[in-house]
Design an enzyme around this catalytic site. Structure first.
Site, PDB file in Angstrom:
ATOM      1  N   SER A  58       3.205  -4.490   3.124  1.00 49.40           N
ATOM      2  CA  SER A  58       3.814  -3.349   3.398  1.00 49.40           C
ATOM      3  C   SER A  58       3.102  -2.118   3.097  1.00 49.40           C
ATOM      4  CB  SER A  58       5.076  -3.357   2.520  1.00 49.40           C
ATOM      5  OG  SER A  58       5.831  -4.352   2.887  1.00 49.40           O
ATOM      6  N   CYS A  59       3.399  -1.016   3.988  1.00 49.68           N
ATOM      7  CA  CYS A  59       2.676   0.218   3.797  1.00 49.68           C
ATOM      8  C   CYS A  59       3.732   1.474   3.788  1.00 49.68           C
ATOM      9  CB  CYS A  59       1.498   0.323   4.770  1.00 49.68           C
ATOM     10  SG  CYS A  59       0.601   1.860   4.466  1.00 49.68           S
ATOM     11  N   VAL A  60       3.734   2.383   2.619  1.00 51.54           N
ATOM     12  CA  VAL A  60       4.681   3.345   2.823  1.00 51.54           C
ATOM     13  C   VAL A  60       4.055   4.781   2.347  1.00 51.54           C
ATOM     14  CG1 VAL A  60       6.738   1.865   2.229  1.00 51.54           C
ATOM     15  CG2 VAL A  60       5.605   2.720   0.381  1.00 51.54           C
ATOM     16  N   LEU A 109       0.764   5.296   0.376  1.00 54.10           N
ATOM     17  CA  LEU A 109      -0.358   6.276   0.622  1.00 54.10           C
ATOM     18  C   LEU A 109       0.290   7.742   0.611  1.00 54.10           C
ATOM     19  CD1 LEU A 109      -1.386   5.156   4.441  1.00 54.10           C
ATOM     20  CD2 LEU A 109      -2.612   5.114   2.344  1.00 54.10           C
ATOM     21  N   VAL A 168       0.788  -1.013  -0.108  1.00 47.78           N
ATOM     22  CA  VAL A 168       0.041   0.111   0.089  1.00 47.78           C
ATOM     23  C   VAL A 168       0.830   1.113  -0.087  1.00 47.78           C
ATOM     24  CG1 VAL A 168      -1.845   1.192   1.189  1.00 47.78           C
ATOM     25  CG2 VAL A 168      -1.774  -1.116   1.329  1.00 47.78           C
TER      26      VAL A 168
END
Length: 126
Positions: free
Chosen positions: A104-106, A79, A77
């Site tokens: 993973s979210c960055v 953002l 993801v």
């Protein structure tokens, strides 16, 4: 290993030299999906609506490839603003209610079309 290009009209078309997804061996790899409604071309900017649209686009591509969200093993993801993390998670959890995939979210400095979110997935092919 055979590589197959996946295309569907139920998700936005590629806006560059890439495929919506590739099926390779026992996996399907989607390209990042921004929150564009494929029927209207509208780019959603509310983070909750945008997360839902991005995941609906991923879902449509996976279904075209013969698999589904419950076969997703990994997502990434992106953002525009990490302050949207909680709101994104609220919607994301509805799409993966149990046995959620690795993720993973960055925060990204800039996403295509100035989108607020972009989501990609890797799923098991059926």
């Amino acid at each position: 290993m055979e590589k197959k290009v996946i295309r569907t009209a139920n998700a936005p078309g590629a806006i560059g030299p890439y495929s919506q997804a590739i099926k390779a061996g026992s996996f399907v790899f989607t390209s990042g999906q921004i929150p564009v409604n494929p029927a209207t071309g509208e780019l959603l900017s509310d983070i909750k609506e945008a997360t839902a649209q991005s995941l609906n686009n991923v879902k449509a591509i996976l279904e075209e490839a013969g698999t589904s969200l419950d076969k997703v093993v990994k997502t990434v993801v992106f953002l525009r603003d990490m302050n949207d993390f909680a709101a994104m998670n609220e919607v994301y959890a509805k799409y993966f209610p149990e046995n959620a995939p690795a993720r993973s979210c960055v925060q990204a400095a800039k996403l295509p079309k100035d989108a607020v979110v972009e989501i990609e997935a890797i799923a098991l092919a059926e």
